[in-house]
Design a protein around this motif. Structure first.
Motif, mmCIF file in Angstrom:
data_model
loop_
_atom_site.group_PDB
_atom_site.id
_atom_site.type_symbol
_atom_site.label_atom_id
_atom_site.label_comp_id
_atom_site.label_asym_id
_atom_site.label_seq_id
_atom_site.Cartn_x
_atom_site.Cartn_y
_atom_site.Cartn_z
ATOM 1 N N SER A 74 0.843 -1.207 0.000
ATOM 2 C CA SER A 74 0.000 0.000 0.000
ATOM 3 C C SER A 74 0.869 1.243 0.000
ATOM 4 N N ILE A 75 0.304 2.314 -0.506
ATOM 5 C CA ILE A 75 1.001 3.599 -0.522
ATOM 6 C C ILE A 75 0.066 4.627 0.110
ATOM 7 N N ASP A 76 0.545 5.346 1.111
ATOM 8 C CA ASP A 76 -0.270 6.365 1.779
ATOM 9 C C ASP A 76 0.364 7.731 1.528
ATOM 10 N N THR A 77 -0.293 8.512 0.679
ATOM 11 C CA THR A 77 0.245 9.828 0.321
ATOM 12 C C THR A 77 -0.526 10.960 0.996
ATOM 13 N N SER A 78 -1.434 10.605 1.890
ATOM 14 C CA SER A 78 -2.355 11.637 2.414
ATOM 15 C C SER A 78 -1.625 12.773 3.125
ATOM 16 N N THR A 90 1.429 8.399 -9.691
ATOM 17 C CA THR A 90 1.801 7.021 -9.358
ATOM 18 C C THR A 90 1.597 6.124 -10.578
ATOM 19 N N ILE A 144 5.608 10.294 2.830
ATOM 20 C CA ILE A 144 4.821 9.226 2.196
ATOM 21 C C ILE A 144 5.161 7.893 2.859
ATOM 22 N N LYS A 145 4.119 7.127 3.130
ATOM 23 C CA LYS A 145 4.349 5.822 3.771
ATOM 24 C C LYS A 145 4.057 4.713 2.758
ATOM 25 N N ASP A 168 4.044 0.508 2.370
ATOM 26 C CA ASP A 168 4.132 -0.768 3.068
ATOM 27 C C ASP A 168 4.709 -1.797 2.087
#
Lengths: 800, 208
Positions: free
Chosen positions: A51-55, A68, A113-114, A116
């Motif tokens: 997963s990619i968390d760009t919030s 992306t 940015i996180k 996983d």
């Protein structure tokens, strides 16, 4: 034929811009409202992206957008995509990009940015992947290249057990071909040389990283890119952006080094373009040296096995070659095939078996680098030819002459013909240029702690193609505009080939204008600036255009002055009647062409032209007399560029340092188009060959899959301190009969012979000891001299 | 052999250029490090200086002219001259003091501008590639020699090569070929144009 321009030196038109700093490369451009983007790249060699968390990043002040894999065109695996999607394959692989008002903000946003990642097993050594149960670089398999589909290949444990640690296991290849009877050949051979070898993967290390700058205007994408080709890259770049070729305005006036890594455009170019579209701002995407290491390509290394049998007279009667290629994670390099081609061409063996398997690894994507495949091959094989000569008690140049191709030589599995080959003449000339008979007496001579080695090397690459479109135009002011779609790699062939058109049309170079660098100038579909192609291919393309122009000029003269076209010849920028007395200037002809329209003004063009050429003509229609013609001149067979070099080196037996004292080169490149430029290609080929032979290599941590040679000095690119003081050269100067002017190319073979003469010289200094590895480092030499074992296993890759 | 610690001065002469060590020390003093991700274009708008921070609006002497310019504490000279003074002839390639594409002269001595903090050169005379040509715009003899000998290939390293060659001939007008290649050895060229560059340096050294 007596030429005014062909074969003459000249001041290259854009060189003053280079020495004054006025030449503009991608990062030198600006636009109002321009913003920046940075890529987030993979920190680990192989992982699932869960997963990619760009919030958090998107909420930051100054962040303008994130691009992306979901926003960009997708290409079926194992092709190199723009961003990793679901799975990442190497450290440095772009995963997404952030646009922001400044790079500083973009970098801060990337930190926020996180992602996983689920780590997957990785591999940096092809043999480890081929081992039973070994890791695959991709979930879909571990072998792929071009026509070889993505698949999983594991060799038998017995293959590895039989080979032990010193030999290449000879497991099932992905591709195999042969001709002749190699078993019979080896039986009758007087001397057999059989070795295992390694050539290191190493970076292209272009001085200009592959930055890109883009904006959109009127539905078109304006892209400033660092590209060694120009119009040959349009289709591919458009594909990466997901637009039609005529929607792309491609600006590429200067290119800060390519070496094969910037031939048809590359995925990274699309990031600036697609980001710009997404956020509706001009976007500058600068690539750092660190990032360039990841996406900037590398020459793939080989792990190989070769067995060569020689008759008493030195003739190679049989050869068996197996190449395992370290292919990176994408199917981006076909070097292994070229190695087989080089074997068949350079030594013309009576019988050959070629086996290969290109293995995917979690290292950076690899690709063509100046002499892809041929040069890895010669750098390790040429010293083995010396070994055969020593065992046969033959002269080391004579054994090469016996095996070298002449124009009846053949190439490849299918034994295809050659357009011309004069390598025997080149080698004979090298003997004289390098004072061979005297010099070879110095082999192994000691001087204090130093020992002398004399080396011979050869290089080959196909160096000519055909079938492209020429476009020249005489405007109503009488000037000749030469439209060229080849790139500006730095070989100066964009101008030296343009001069062919001026020469054939009797136009003074001062009255010729080269139109290039910007597709809005009307650039035809031309050869990629790659594969040693340009000098040969683009000069015949220019020939085709000039002949079409000549026909149109004499045709117009006949219309204006009476008689038939064949009653007229070209004079000094005018068309004159053979009987004398009557003439029109080129300016008058151009003015008439505008009135006549039709095929003269570019309103009608031959249907056989490439669509890119047709749109180029449409941009200049009605501005003068236009000649657009496809090169349909005959060419049957491979056009080989051939080189041979001689080097004298001194090895310091206390430090292992190799000092290169003198280098000589003789080249078979047909007619010489631009002597100063040719000399530059030969010298730079020798210098980069020095890098390949004993300096440059990738290093990867096998446990972590992390690269450790990312900077210039870590990679060990050659410096001023590595080069010999004076590199002398000559050309054979026998024209190629399948080319209207006899021209063949040179760029790639010059590096191959430059590298192999050094590996040959090092072996010679050490009494014929074969390291069977590039680069030959000082450590390897010292270990050998002091009787210590090498610091690495024989087939180990990515070694220091 | 390549000399990773190549030094632009002749043997026996002290090196005057900024070392990587002094650059790093400078960064530490300024309190902001450039991101490890690579080079970074800084924010354009000046923030209000914090107490004790350096003055941002400074005067730089570039190519003989005084230029007022707003400079962040952690800003490199390569960045300032390329992006704030618009002098894009200076190139950035390695951005870590290895390649010399960004070479400029500080008081006549070559320096890697990618690894020089602009704030540290306030009182120095800075010469970039744009300042190499004569006052009337004519080419410097080094530039002319580079044209005559076909020095450059791709051209990306050429600005730095020219600046280094000019600095070399200023301090050693008649170098031997070996002195010339040592003097030039802080400038890399991946095209391998060294042979032609060296010929150009030697040709220029023979011009009056």
């Amino acid at each position: 034929m007596d030429h005014k321009l062909i074969g003459k030196d000249f001041v290259v038109t854009d060189i003053e811009a280079k020495v004054t700093g006025r030449a503009k490369y991608v990062e030198d451009f600006r636009a109002d409202g321009m913003v920046f983007c940075k890529s987030l790249t993979s920190p680990i060699p192989h992982a699932k992206i869960r997963s990619i968390d760009t919030s958090a990043a998107l909420k930051m002040k100054g962040v303008l957008g994130i691009l992306t894999a979901d926003d960009v065109p997708q290409f079926p695996p194992p092709a190199q995509g723009i961003f990793a999607k679901d799975e990442t394959f190497y450290v440095g692989e772009p995963i997404l990009a952030v646009a922001a008002e400044s790079e500083e903000i973009a970098v801060a946003a990337i930190e926020a940015i996180k992602i996983d990642f689920q780590e997957l097993p990785h591999v940096v050594d092809p043999l480890e992947s081929l081992f039973p149960g070994g890791p695959n670089a991709r979930s879909g398999g571990n072998v792929a290249a071009g026509q070889i589909k993505l698949q999983t290949v594991k060799w038998d444990g017995a293959d590895f057990a039989t080979a032990g640690e010193t030999k290449l296991p000879l497991g099932r290849p992905a591709e195999e071909w042969s001709y002749g009877d190699i078993d019979a050949g080896f039986k009758k051979a007087k001397v057999i040389v059989e070795e295992n070898f390694v050539t290191a993967t190493y970076s292209h290390n272009c001085m200009e990283a592959r930055s890109a700058f883009a904006y959109w205007q009127g539905g078109k994408c304006f892209l400033y890119g660092s590209n060694q080709s120009h119009t040959a890259a349009i289709a591919n770049i458009s594909r990466y952006i997901g637009i039609k070729p005529d929607q792309l305005v491609f600006l590429a006036e200067f290119c800060g080094g390519g070496f094969g890594s910037k031939i048809p455009g590359y995925p990274n170019m699309a990031i600036a373009a697609l980001m710009s579209k997404k956020i509706n701002r001009p976007v500058m995407h600068r690539i750092s040296r660190h990032e360039e290491y990841g996406i900037g390509s590398a020459r793939p290394g080989f792990q190989g096995y070769v067995k060569m049998g020689f008759a008493a007279n030195g003739k190679m009667v049989a050869a068996d070659l197996y190449v395992v290629q370290e292919s990176g994670p994408m199917a981006t390099a076909g070097d292994f095939r070229a190695a087989g081609g080089a074997l068949t061409l350079l030594y013309q063996p009576d019988a050959v078996r070629f086996r290969t398997v290109p293995v995917l690894t979690n290292t950076v994507p690899v690709g063509a680098q100046r002499g892809p495949g041929e040069n890895q091959f010669v750098s390790v094989i040429e010293p083995m030819i010396d070994q055969a000569a020593r065992q046969l008690n033959m002269d080391r140049i004579d054994i090469r002459i016996i095996n070298a191709p002449d124009s009846d030589g053949k190439i490849g599995q299918d034994r295809g013909p050659l357009t011309s080959a004069f390598q025997k003449d080149a080698l004979a000339k090298l003997k004289i240029l390098g004072n061979w008979e005297e010099r070879k007496k110095r082999s192994g001579q000691k001087n204090g702690t130093k020992v002398t080695g004399i080396g011979i090397g050869q290089g080959f690459h196909s160096a000519g193609s055909n079938g492209f479109d020429g476009l020249v135009r005489i405007t109503t002011d009488g000037k000749l505009h030469i439209h060229t779609g080849v790139g500006n790699l730095g070989t100066h062939s964009h101008y030296s080939t343009a001069r062919v058109a001026a020469d054939l049309l009797n136009v003074n170079w001062e009255n010729a204008i080269v139109e290039r660098g910007d597709t809005r100038r009307g650039l035809p579909f031309n050869s990629p600036q790659a594969g040693s192609l340009t000098a040969s291919t683009q000069s015949r393309t220019m020939y085709a255009a000039a002949m079409d122009m000549k026909d149109k000029l004499t045709d117009i003269a006949a219309q204006m002055l009476g008689g038939k076209p064949e009653d007229y010849v070209l004079g000094d920028e005018k068309v004159v009647s053979k009987s004398g007395g009557k003439s029109i200037t080129y300016q008058q002809a151009a003015q008439k062409a505008v009135q006549l329209g039709g095929k003269y003004s570019g309103k009608e063009v031959p249907d056989e032209l490439n669509p890119i050429t047709k749109s180029a003509v449409a941009m200049i229609v009605g501005t003068g007399l236009i000649a657009a013609a496809k090169d349909k001149l005959p060419r049957v067979g491979t056009t080989p560029g051939l080189t041979c070099n001689l080097a004298e080196v001194e090895i310091d037996t206390e430090t292992g340092v190799v000092e290169i004292k003198e280098c000589f080169s003789v080249v078979d490149v047909g007619t010489v188009l631009f002597p100063l430029g040719l000399g530059h290609q030969i010298a730079s080929g020798q210098i980069l060959g020095i890098g390949m032979a004993h300096l440059e290599r990738h290093i990867y941590d096998p446990k972590l899959g992390i690269p450790a040679a990312m900077g210039f000095h870590q990679s060990k690119v050659p410096t001023y301190l590595d080069i010999p003081p004076n590199i002398q050269w000559q050309a054979v100067e026998k024209p190629d009969p399948h080319h209207p002017l006899g021209i063949k190319g040179v760029g790639e073979p010059a590096l191959g012979s430059g590298a192999s003469c050094i590996t040959s010289a090092i072996a010679d200094a050490l009494g014929g000891h074969l390291f069977n590895r590039t680069p030959v480092s000082a450590d390897m030499i010292l270990n050998h001299l002091s009787g210590r074992p090498p610091a690495h296993k024989p087939l180990q890759v990515n070694t220091v | 052999m390549s000399d990773a610690d190549s030094n632009k001065t002749e043997p026996g002469q002290p090196s005057l250029r900024t070392t990587r060590r002094s650059f790093i020390k400078g960064v530490i003093v300024s309190g902001v490090a450039v991101s490890a991700v690579g080079y970074v274009v800084y924010e354009r708008t000046a923030r209000r200086p914090a107490a004790g921070a350096v003055e941002r609006l400074i005067t730089l002497n570039v190519n003989g002219r005084d230029r007022r310019v707003d400079v962040a504490p952690h800003e490199t000279l390569a960045y300032t001259i390329r992006n704030k003074l618009g002098l894009t002839g200076t190139k950035v390639s390695c951005d870590r003091a290895e390649c010399g594409a960004c070479t400029v002269m500080l008081d006549g001595v070559t320096s890697y501008s990618c690894s020089t903090l602009t704030q540290s050169v306030r009182n120095r005379k800075i010469v970039t590639i744009e300042g190499i040509a004569g006052p009337t715009g004519g080419l410097h003899k080094v530039q002319q020699a580079m044209i005559d000998e076909l020095g450059p290939q791709c051209g990306f390293c050429t600005s730095g090569q020219v600046v280094s060659a000019v600095a070399l001939l200023n301090r050693n007008p008649k170098p031997t070929q070996d002195e010339a290649r040592r003097g030039m050895s802080g400038n890399l060229c991946k095209c391998g144009a060294y042979d032609h560059y060296l010929k150009a340096v030697m040709r220029a050294s023979q011009e009056a």
